[in-house]
Design an enzyme around this catalytic site. Structure first.
Site, mmCIF file in Angstrom:
data_model
loop_
_atom_site.group_PDB
_atom_site.id
_atom_site.type_symbol
_atom_site.label_atom_id
_atom_site.label_comp_id
_atom_site.label_asym_id
_atom_site.label_seq_id
_atom_site.Cartn_x
_atom_site.Cartn_y
_atom_site.Cartn_z
ATOM 1 N N ASN A 1 -0.312 9.871 0.311
ATOM 2 C CA ASN A 1 0.887 10.453 0.924
ATOM 3 C C ASN A 1 0.409 11.681 1.699
ATOM 4 O O ASN A 1 0.124 12.724 1.110
ATOM 5 C CB ASN A 1 1.871 10.834 -0.184
ATOM 6 C CG ASN A 1 3.155 11.442 0.357
ATOM 7 O OD1 ASN A 1 3.288 11.674 1.572
ATOM 8 N ND2 ASN A 1 4.084 11.715 -0.531
ATOM 9 N N GLU B 1 7.673 7.043 -7.210
ATOM 10 C CA GLU B 1 7.502 6.470 -5.873
ATOM 11 C C GLU B 1 6.094 5.934 -5.668
ATOM 12 O O GLU B 1 5.886 4.943 -4.975
ATOM 13 C CB GLU B 1 7.832 7.533 -4.819
ATOM 14 C CG GLU B 1 9.315 7.845 -4.755
ATOM 15 C CD GLU B 1 9.638 9.178 -4.110
ATOM 16 O OE1 GLU B 1 9.379 10.230 -4.727
ATOM 17 O OE2 GLU B 1 10.158 9.177 -2.982
ATOM 18 N N ARG C 1 2.391 6.068 2.073
ATOM 19 C CA ARG C 1 3.803 6.417 2.242
ATOM 20 C C ARG C 1 4.025 6.790 3.711
ATOM 21 O O ARG C 1 3.325 7.639 4.253
ATOM 22 C CB ARG C 1 4.159 7.605 1.372
ATOM 23 C CG ARG C 1 5.603 7.967 1.563
ATOM 24 C CD ARG C 1 5.924 9.312 0.999
ATOM 25 N NE ARG C 1 7.344 9.565 1.206
ATOM 26 C CZ ARG C 1 7.866 10.766 1.193
ATOM 27 N NH1 ARG C 1 7.112 11.809 1.001
ATOM 28 N NH2 ARG C 1 9.147 10.926 1.385
ATOM 29 N N ARG D 1 16.905 22.604 3.546
ATOM 30 C CA ARG D 1 17.611 21.897 4.637
ATOM 31 C C ARG D 1 19.119 22.058 4.486
ATOM 32 O O ARG D 1 19.633 22.042 3.363
ATOM 33 C CB ARG D 1 17.256 20.410 4.605
ATOM 34 C CG ARG D 1 15.871 20.138 5.159
ATOM 35 C CD ARG D 1 15.538 18.666 5.052
ATOM 36 N NE ARG D 1 14.319 18.486 4.299
ATOM 37 C CZ ARG D 1 13.985 17.377 3.647
ATOM 38 N NH1 ARG D 1 14.797 16.334 3.643
ATOM 39 N NH2 ARG D 1 12.847 17.310 2.996
ATOM 40 N N HIS E 1 14.029 8.255 1.057
ATOM 41 C CA HIS E 1 13.828 8.140 -0.399
ATOM 42 C C HIS E 1 14.039 6.693 -0.864
ATOM 43 O O HIS E 1 14.403 6.461 -2.026
ATOM 44 C CB HIS E 1 14.817 9.021 -1.191
ATOM 45 C CG HIS E 1 14.606 10.496 -1.058
ATOM 46 N ND1 HIS E 1 15.655 11.377 -0.956
ATOM 47 C CD2 HIS E 1 13.493 11.246 -1.023
ATOM 48 C CE1 HIS E 1 15.194 12.616 -0.863
ATOM 49 N NE2 HIS E 1 13.866 12.559 -0.894
#
Ligand code: ADP
Length: 389
Positions: A7, A379, A86, A236, A175
């Site tokens: 990732n 993940e 990813r 965010r 996600h």
């Protein structure tokens, strides 16, 4: 079969090595501050943790340092059989994981138009790994893929249709590997087939998104064309009136980069509280009486509750609500507060199970019409499984 999961961020490279014979992670870690002073590599290999300061001028040196440690400690002469990457944005094209080819790489570059902070780094990670392992399959696993088939009415924005078509402007959602993983685990906890369930999955971490999962598929999700939309997050802003953007650009004299930075890095929990983007620090400050920290915490739980209410109608009912990611897995307060006004849906939280258990579990009472679960996400394992598939 050994699968390396990577990732890549702009200055970091996370890795996880899986032995897929029994789906166990045998080494994991992260190289940070790549290309900067005081770079370091933190690894946990065969249960032993260590952190080293290293010179890592680029992702190439970072990957080499990771491989050196894997070969010296766990792999020895055994080769890595495949690499799973990813990738944040698969654009309108990718509704599934793919074997990486030149065309795929070019597409990932192109879809940086939707994910300028993520896709370039993901592509760099893939190119670096392909140079190091030219002879093994590389697989791109997209955060957007799980949401690829959400209905048109859930993904269309209210702008002129031709422009949506011309630029691929629409909800993509993110996600996806996490929502898919925790929804599948929830079905296992409920001993029912996923395709028969209506599940609302709440991934609440630094980034937060909620997903309506019906018949095992994503029917709607809170993030949008980019990961900026939806619930407020660590830094965010989540959903705001687009006119706020115009006003801030004009009155604060911000250019495109300035406003992007403000909405992505200085807003959310950090911007509201003025304390931190880290939820543990927000909780401490809120408990200590800091009003802005309380407001930030209240807004997060309020937003999550709003989406659960909305998605109960999207799914025409709900069988299970699942909490995951850093805050969803660990904050008993957030889960209790979110569930506190869901009684009308038939949610009855078991305070004991919410407070005291650990790991994957049911936290609603046996007579709750809606089963509430906590499922730590994984993940990386999902990416390794996709790579094998
Ligand atoms: P990312 O989106 O970067 O993967 P995580 O899923 O790891 O993020 O979530 C990070 C968030 O989880 C941080 O805000 C952190 O404060 C929060 N968190 C981690 N542990 C706890 C805890 N025990 N209680 C409350 N919040 C926690």
């Amino acid at each position: 079969m050994f699968v390396l999961v990577l990732n890549a961020g702009s200055s970091s490279l996370k890795f996880n090595l899986f032995d897929m014979a029994n789906e166990t992670s045998i080494a994991e870690g992260i190289a940070e501050r790549i290309g900067l002073a005081e770079a370091n590599l933190a690894c946990s290999i065969a249960g032993e943790k260590r952190k080293e300061a290293l010179s890592l001028p680029s992702h190439r040196e970072a990957l080499q340092a990771i491989l050196d440690r894997l070969h010296a400690n766990v792999l020895h002469d055994t080769p890595i059989h495949a690499v799973g990457h990813r990738v944040v944005h698969g654009g309108p094209k990718y509704g599934d994981s793919v074997l990486v080819t030149n065309e795929v790489l070019q597409d990932i570059d192109h879809f940086a138009m939707y994910a300028p902070l993520h896709n370039p780094a993901n592509a760099l990670g893939i190119r670096t790994a392909m140079a190091a392992f030219p002879d093994v399959p590389h697989v791109a696993v997209f955060d957007t893929a799980f949401h690829h088939h959400i209905p048109d009415h859930a993904r269309t924005y209210g702008i002129p249709y031709e422009m949506s078509q011309k630029y691929g402007i629409r909800r993509y959602g993110f996600h996806g590997t996490s929502h898919a993983f925790v929804a599948a685990r929830t079905a296992i906890l409920l001993c029912r087939p996923l395709r028969s369930l209506k599940v609302i999955t709440c991934h609440i971490g630094n980034g937060t998104s909620i997903c309506a999962v019906g018949q095992g598929k994503s029917m709607d999700t809170s993030m949008g064309m980019t990961p900026l939309q939806g619930v407020i997050m660590g830094t965010r802003c989540g959903t705001i009136d687009p006119s706020v953007v115009e006003m801030l650009m004009e009155y604060e004299h911000l250019d495109y980069e300035g406003i992007t930075n403000l909405l992505n890095k200085k807003s959310g929990l950090l911007g509201i509280s003025g304390v931190s983007s880290d939820f543990r620090e927000i909780e401490l400050a809120a408990d200590g009486g800091n009003d802005r920290a309380r407001l930030a915490r209240d807004l997060l739980t309020y937003n999550v509750r709003q989406y659960i209410g909305a998605y109960a109608t999207v799914l025409d009912g709900v069988d299970a609500i699942t909490f995951t990611a850093g805050i969803g897995t660990h904050s008993t307060f957030v889960r209790a507060k979110v569930c506190s006004k869901l009684g009308f849906l038939g949610v009855k939280l078991d305070p004991e199970a919410n407070e005291h258990g650990t790991g994957e579990r049911i936290i609603s009472t046996p007579d709750s019409r809606v089963v509430v679960t906590v499922v730590p996400t994984n993940e990386e394992l999902m990416i390794a499984r996709e790579t094998v598939r």
